[in-house]
Write an enzyme that holds these catalytic residues in place. Structure first.
Site, short mmCIF file in Angstrom:
data_model
loop_
_atom_site.label_atom_id
_atom_site.label_comp_id
_atom_site.label_asym_id
_atom_site.label_seq_id
_atom_site.Cartn_x
_atom_site.Cartn_y
_atom_site.Cartn_z
NE ARG A 93 57.46 27.95 132.03
CZ ARG A 93 56.87 27.34 131.04
NH1 ARG A 93 55.74 26.68 131.27
NH2 ARG A 93 57.35 27.38 129.82
CB SER A 121 54.41 28.80 128.54
OG SER A 121 53.83 28.19 127.43
CG ASP A 136 51.47 29.04 124.43
OD1 ASP A 136 51.82 29.57 123.36
OD2 ASP A 136 52.27 28.51 125.22
CG ASP A 190 55.42 31.01 125.34
OD1 ASP A 190 54.36 30.38 125.35
OD2 ASP A 190 56.54 30.45 125.35
NE ARG A 221 52.07 24.74 125.76
CZ ARG A 221 51.78 23.87 126.71
NH1 ARG A 221 50.57 23.39 126.83
NH2 ARG A 221 52.70 23.49 127.56
CE LYS A 280 55.45 24.46 123.18
NZ LYS A 280 56.34 24.12 124.28
#
Ligand code: VG1
Ligand code: CO
Length: 545
Positions: free
Chosen positions: A22, A113, A278, A280, A283, A377
């Protein structure tokens, strides 16, 4: 069409962190920067030659351009087939589902993200392996090593491909298959949850429900699930249009960045159930009238109620949580007589346990929960799981479910304090100060709590025995309390220090207290040991979750 070899020099620092590489958008926009990383993936992952790659991102600024570049590079590097989400978009859990369903050899997920997007924001790229999950450390290390010696990348000289229509097309010898990003994932979720019961719940006039996609990738997924398949009213999914800059917001579903939703639900009781996800889509934040569910509690509640969902009706094999996540899930695992594993922060550490069938559910305090249905996730999965539980426990609310959970298992008061964009050297000094004290702390006290252990968390993977050291400083007071400190591995500016606090309360009469007040002795102790506020000149954390 001609394959070109472009000479480049290695870029420093192409080391994947907690979840991929990132950096600021302008770092990724340097000529050859993205290409150097992607070529390093292709050079080290032999199975991709002649194999299948899944490609998609969260739609943030630079996504489209990066997708076109990667497709041309895939064609020049002998990849057989690329499955790409329409318009280059795939949520992280959907990418994982697609890799697994189509038995691809791996995937490239373009996302930073929850970090802000846009020309001034962040971009990211992550390689996922054939099980659909983030590459383990051995793989990211090999990729990083390659980036340090890279001298050229290969790219096909070709025009941009139309990615807005589903279907197959050719790019040199490469077959590019543009797929609907939503269908595989929605089909999978329908197998796991009781859609009829959820539809009945959402149809009740007294059940006020809202999902906030935060102008990020989940909008189309949420509309398909909640409105088309589950019959929720049109207005139930808000901010559903993905935007390159997330509408200028910070697509991080927590009480700070999803404040309006939080206030309406938790403070004003105007919604019975609200959720957000979130950038992407991996979350989730779960809110109920008068209550924000701590993500650590959420994992524990899902585990305790798992058999209410058809996909988990036979029970769960085990649970895993990241080390800083509260021990609420451990209490449930004990009651269910299943194992509970403690892993370092980052989803990649759950992959082996999931593949080996040792665990069914896993989660992190950072609003991440999921199961063995994918290897990432999955925000919408968690929201549907909660709705499934509510639908099957008629007459109950999110609050009453939590209160009953605490009465049965005890409550783990929990909070995370983030100091963001701190000078890296000062952050290091603060952590070093605590690290130096660790050996002397054992036997001492934090308020009423006796310190029983203090260390720097090291993990040995029970499946492949790989070791990961220095995963976070822990001060443990038996089962009563815990304090954890670590540096973030996802930021792009300076350093972010995360402090995690937890204390256990078995007495139902003392389970309704103010969280920060209950944790105050631990918070003060952390400051005494790290001198973080003093070092940084900050009055307090930037974000409290
Ligand atoms: C953070 C979270 C961690 C999570 C990671 C990726 O990492 O703490 O639990 O797995 O983000 O989530 P760090 O190193 O900054 O603490 V995501 O939704 O950004 O892919
Ligand atoms: Co995410």
């Amino acid at each position: 069409m001609v394959v070109r070899e472009i000479a480049i020099k290695p870029f420093a620092g192409q080391k994947p962190g907690t979840s991929g590489l990132r950096k600021k958008v302008d770092v990724f926009q340097q000529p050859g920067y993205l290409e150097a990383f992607v070529q390093s993936v292709f050079d080290t992952q032999d199975a991709l030659k002649g194999g299948m790659l899944v490609l998609g991102g969260d739609g943030r600024y630079f996504n489209r351009q990066a997708i076109q570049t990667i497709l041309r590079m895939a064609a020049a590097n002998g990849i057989g087939r690329v499955l790409v989400g329409r318009a280059g978009i795939l949520s992280t859990p959907a990418a994982s589902a697609v890799i697994r369903r189509h038995r691809a050899q791996g995937g490239l997920v373009l996302s930073a993200s929850h970090n802000p997007g846009g020309p001034e924001g962040d971009f990211g790229i992550k390689f996922n392996i054939a099980n659909g999950g983030p590459a383990p450390e051995a793989v990211t290390e090999a990729i990083y090593l390659r980036t340090q010696g890279i001298e050229r990348y290969r790219i096909l000289d070709a025009a941009d491909l139309d990615l807005d229509r589903a279907g197959e097309r050719k790019l040199g010898d490469l077959t590019v298959c543009v797929i609907d990003p939503v269908e595989d994932h929605a089909a999978m979720l329908q197998e796991l949850f009781d859609f009829d019961a959820i539809r009945a719940l959402l149809g009740r006039p007294d059940f006020r429900f809202r999902f906030d996609a935060m102008h990020a990738v989940t909008g189309p997924y949420a509309r398909r699930l909640f409105i088309d398949l589950l019959g929720a009213p049109e207005g139930a999914v808000v901010n559903a249009e993905p935007k390159e800059d997330f509408g200028g917001g910070h697509p991080d579903p927590n009480p700070v960045h999803a404040k309006a939703l939080y206030d309406e639900t938790v403070r004003q009781d105007r919604l019975d159930f609200a959720a957000a996800s979130d950038g992407d889509g991996d979350r989730n934040m779960i809110l109920g009238a008068g209550i924000a569910v701590s993500p650590s509690d959420s994992l524990a509640v899902l585990a305790a109620n798992a058999t209410l969902a058809p996909g988990y009706a036979k029970g769960i094999a085990g649970i895993a949580r990241s080390m800083p996540t509260s021990r609420a899930a451990d209490a449930v695992a004990r009651a269910l007589q299943v194992p509970c594993f403690e892993t370092p922060t980052g989803w990649k550490f759950f992959g082996n346990l999931l593949d080996a069938g040792r665990i069914t559910l896993c989660g992190e305090e950072s609003y991440g929960t999921s199961s063995d249905h994918v290897r990432e996730k999955d925000g919408l999965w968690a929201v549907l799981f909660w709705l499934n539980i509510l639908a099957r426990r008629p007459g109950e609310t999110v609050l009453s479910i939590l209160q009953q959970h605490w009465r049965r298992f005890g409550r783990h008061y929990y909070s995370r304090h983030d100091y963001e964009g701190v000078d890296a050297a000062k952050a290091q000094l603060a952590l070093d100060a605590l690290r130096a004290e660790l050996p002397t702390l054992i036997g001492g006290r934090i308020g009423d709590f006796a310190i029983t252990a203090a260390d720097d968390f090291a993990y040995r993977d029970p499946i492949d025995n790989s070791e990961s050291a220095r995963q976070g400083l822990r001060v443990i007071c038996g089962e009563d309390a815990r304090l954890v400190a670590r540096l973030s591995g996802t930021g792009t500016e300076g350093a972010t220090v995360r402090l995690y606090f937890e204390c256990f309360e078995p007495d139902p009469a003392r389970q309704q207290d103010d969280v920060q007040a209950r944790l105050k002795p631990l918070i003060d102790f952390a400051e005494r040991c790290t001198g973080l506020r003093q070092q940084t000149g900050r009055a307090g954390p930037d974000v409290i979750t």
